[in-house]
Structures are given as structure tokens and as C-alpha cells.
Scaffold this motif. Structure first.
Motif, mmCIF file in Angstrom:
data_model
loop_
_atom_site.group_PDB
_atom_site.id
_atom_site.type_symbol
_atom_site.label_atom_id
_atom_site.label_comp_id
_atom_site.label_asym_id
_atom_site.label_seq_id
_atom_site.Cartn_x
_atom_site.Cartn_y
_atom_site.Cartn_z
ATOM 1 N N THR A 53 0.829 -1.205 0.000
ATOM 2 C CA THR A 53 0.000 0.000 0.000
ATOM 3 C C THR A 53 0.867 1.260 0.000
ATOM 4 O O THR A 53 1.878 1.330 0.701
ATOM 5 N N LYS A 54 0.471 2.238 -0.802
ATOM 6 C CA LYS A 54 1.120 3.553 -0.877
ATOM 7 C C LYS A 54 2.557 3.492 -1.415
ATOM 8 O O LYS A 54 3.344 4.409 -1.148
ATOM 9 N N ALA A 55 2.883 2.457 -2.169
ATOM 10 C CA ALA A 55 4.238 2.391 -2.734
ATOM 11 C C ALA A 55 4.385 3.300 -3.950
ATOM 12 O O ALA A 55 5.503 3.616 -4.357
ATOM 13 N N GLY A 56 3.254 3.697 -4.560
ATOM 14 C CA GLY A 56 3.305 4.561 -5.734
ATOM 15 C C GLY A 56 2.962 3.847 -7.023
ATOM 16 O O GLY A 56 3.352 4.296 -8.111
ATOM 17 N N LEU B 267 8.526 -0.312 -5.164
ATOM 18 C CA LEU B 267 9.047 -0.135 -3.811
ATOM 19 C C LEU B 267 9.404 1.329 -3.586
ATOM 20 O O LEU B 267 9.894 1.993 -4.496
ATOM 21 N N GLN B 268 9.165 1.804 -2.395
ATOM 22 C CA GLN B 268 9.640 3.138 -2.038
ATOM 23 C C GLN B 268 11.067 3.034 -1.514
ATOM 24 O O GLN B 268 11.409 2.085 -0.813
ATOM 25 N N LEU B 269 11.883 4.001 -1.890
ATOM 26 C CA LEU B 269 13.230 4.043 -1.327
ATOM 27 C C LEU B 269 13.131 4.195 0.187
ATOM 28 O O LEU B 269 12.398 5.046 0.685
ATOM 29 N N GLY B 270 13.825 3.393 0.886
ATOM 30 C CA GLY B 270 13.736 3.376 2.339
ATOM 31 C C GLY B 270 13.900 1.948 2.826
ATOM 32 O O GLY B 270 14.387 1.080 2.107
#
Length: 292
Positions: A23-26, A110-113
Motif C-alpha cells: 500500500t502507498k508504494a506509488g 518499492l519506495q526508497l527506504g
């Protein structure tokens, strides 16, 4: 249940891009950039915006493209509720069957982090649903590339400093890409489309279509089951031949001659080996005749 995000033209064939991630990965924003227009709803939210699979079509750079936006595979936070990954993957498979035919590429967004422990299982989840070969069509796509640019870092430096991310990328045999979701006019779309085209060509083109039915997993499981069954039958045939040979030669030796225990043991071992070979031969001939 899938819903079309725009009007589809099913007569065309092109690459299907399935966006998978938490969720909310873009995912929705990435799909809109790929298609060059707003197709999927993408807003800042504390929970998942996409509640069901959506299909969008476009021809960016004259390449026929079907993008499938999907619900979050995992919740964005520990308090975020979501369906089990297996249920999400079943919905994705149903949606893929509604899309036009063509090879499939999986974008793990994936979000960077920090890469969560659950996200690290994504490639394995894809393989369980679509077959082991699906890893060759899987690309790790990192969003928020603007954070790297603002920090003056490169994606290679970021990967090198994060062992978990490095290990995850090794499982994505299609490689990795970084995306700046705020820059819609950069060459990043061209670069990603070239990578996707190369992946499809390198791995056999349209043969990737088998993934959408999950036939790869089923076929491999059936083969393994048959191989295991054949191996057991062969082993039993060898044991049967060996025990029969040992029994006969032992009875004969005890009846006709007075042999020392050492000699009797050597004869039994040798006869057992001959019996095992005979049992294997009978098994092989029998299978050949049965197949005819």
C-alpha cells in the motif's frame, strides 16, 4: 473483480505490465506516468487508494502497453488492514485474464527506504502464483527517485549500502529501475520501456503469457510428483529383485554346501546386486511397453 480504468481495445496485442507492491508504494502514479495520462486514481492518503485491480491501455512511444494497477499486497503500516497476499494474487490473475493477450512483466514497486520483511517475500509470492520462471520477468522499481537526486546519491550507492535491498534485487532477474514520480517528462519512461522490451525478447517473447494461468507452477509440481513416483517404483523394483536373489542363493547354498558365514555373506551381497539390476531392468522394460 477487475474494472477497466479506460476503454480497452482487445484486438491489439502488447506487453502487459503488472504493478505489484505494498500500500502507498506509488503503483498508481507509476502507471499514470507510463501511460502518459491520468488513468489510475493517485492521491496522498493514509490507506490504499486502489481497492481492486484496474486495467489501463496506452501506446507510449508507439508501443502497445497494458498496465494493470493492483491493490496493496501488504498494508502500508502495521495498523493498515489488507487482504492476505494469496487473495490479492488471485484477484490479479483474474484481472490478467481480462486483459488483451501478450507477454507479461511484473513491476515490484518499492519506495526508497527500509525494505520490510514482508516485502522481501514478494518475488517468492509471484513465483508461487505464476511459476518460477516469473522471476525472469520481474523488475524492482524504486519510486521517490527525487529523494536520491536531492541527496546527491545514486541508486547504485543506495543499493550498496542496503544489504536487504541488494539481496532482494538478486531475486528480481529482470533487474531494477529508479523512478521519479514528480518528473513526467524525463527519459525514465523510455529507459524503462527499453528494459521491458529487452526482458521479453531475452526470455522468449510471447512465451511469458503462460504466467497468467499459473501453468508454470502446476506443470512443475506435476513433473516433480511423477518423478518422485517413478523413483519410488524403481527403488521398490530394485529391492524386490535384490531380496529375491539373496533368498534363492542363500537357500541353495545352505542346502547344497557347507559354506562359511563370510563366504555366504559375499555370495549374498553379489547376488543381491545382480538381483537389483535385474529388477531395474524389468521395471524399465515394463514402463516402455506400458507407454506403447
Amino acid at each position: 473483480m477487475a474494472q477497466p480504468a479506460d476503454q480497452l481495445e482487445t484486438q491489439d496485442q502488447g506487453v502487459k505490465i503488472v504493478m505489484i507492491g505494498r500500500t502507498k508504494a506509488g503503483k498508481s502514479a507509476t502507471g499514470n506516468i507510463l501511460l502518459g495520462r491520468i488513468v489510475f486514481k493517485s492521491v496522498i492518503s493514509t490507506s490504499s487508494v486502489t481497492q481492486e485491480c484496474q486495467i489501463g491501455r496506452g501506446t507510449p512511444e508507439e508501443q502497445s502497453l497494458t498496465v494493470i494497477d493492483t491493490p496493496g499486497l501488504f498494508g502500508g503500516t502495521t495498523s493498515d488492514s489488507s487482504d492476505p497476499p494469496e487473495k490479492v494474487m488471485e484477484a490479479i490473475k483474474e484481472c490478467m485474464q481480462l486483459a488483451p493477450p501478450g507477454p507479461v512483466v511484473y513491476l515490484v514497486v518499492l519506495q526508497l527506504g527500509t525494505l520490510t520483511e514482508r516485502e522481501q517475500q514478494t518475488v517468492k509470492i509471484i513465483q508461487r502464483s505464476f511459476g518460477r520462471e516469473a522471476a525472469h520477468y520481474t523488475v524492482a522499481l524504486f519510486t521517490r527517485g527525487d529523494d536520491l537526486r536531492n541527496a546527491g546519491d545514486t541508486i547504485e550507492e543506495y543499493i550498496g549500502a542496503n544489504p536487504d535491498t541488494r539481496d532482494f534485487i538478486r531475486e528480481c532477474l529482470g533487474g531494477y529501475q529508479v523512478f521519479d514520480n514528480e518528473d513526467v517528462n524525463s527519459p525514465q519512461v523510455t529507459e524503462l520501456l527499453r528494459k521491458i522490451t529487452a526482458i521479453v525478447q531475452r526470455n522468449g517473447g510471447g512465451r511469458a503469457e503462460i504466467h497468467q494461468e499459473g501453468e508454470g507452477v502446476l506443470h512443475q509440481e506435476n513433473l516433480r510428483g511423477k518423478e518422485n513416483e517413478t523413483g519410488k517404483d524403481l527403488m521398490l523394483a530394485c529391492l524386490d529383485g535384490a531380496s529375491g536373489g539373496v533368498f534363492l542363493i542363500t537357500c541353495g547354498a545352505l542346502y547344497f554346501g557347507d559354506l562359511k558365514p563370510k563366504d555366504l555373506l559375499e555370495i549374498a551381497v553379489f547376488t543381491g546386486m545382480i538381483g537389483a539390476v535385474g529388477g531395474a531392468a524389468r521395471f524399465t522394460v515394463g514402463r516402455l511397453i506400458w507407454r506403447r
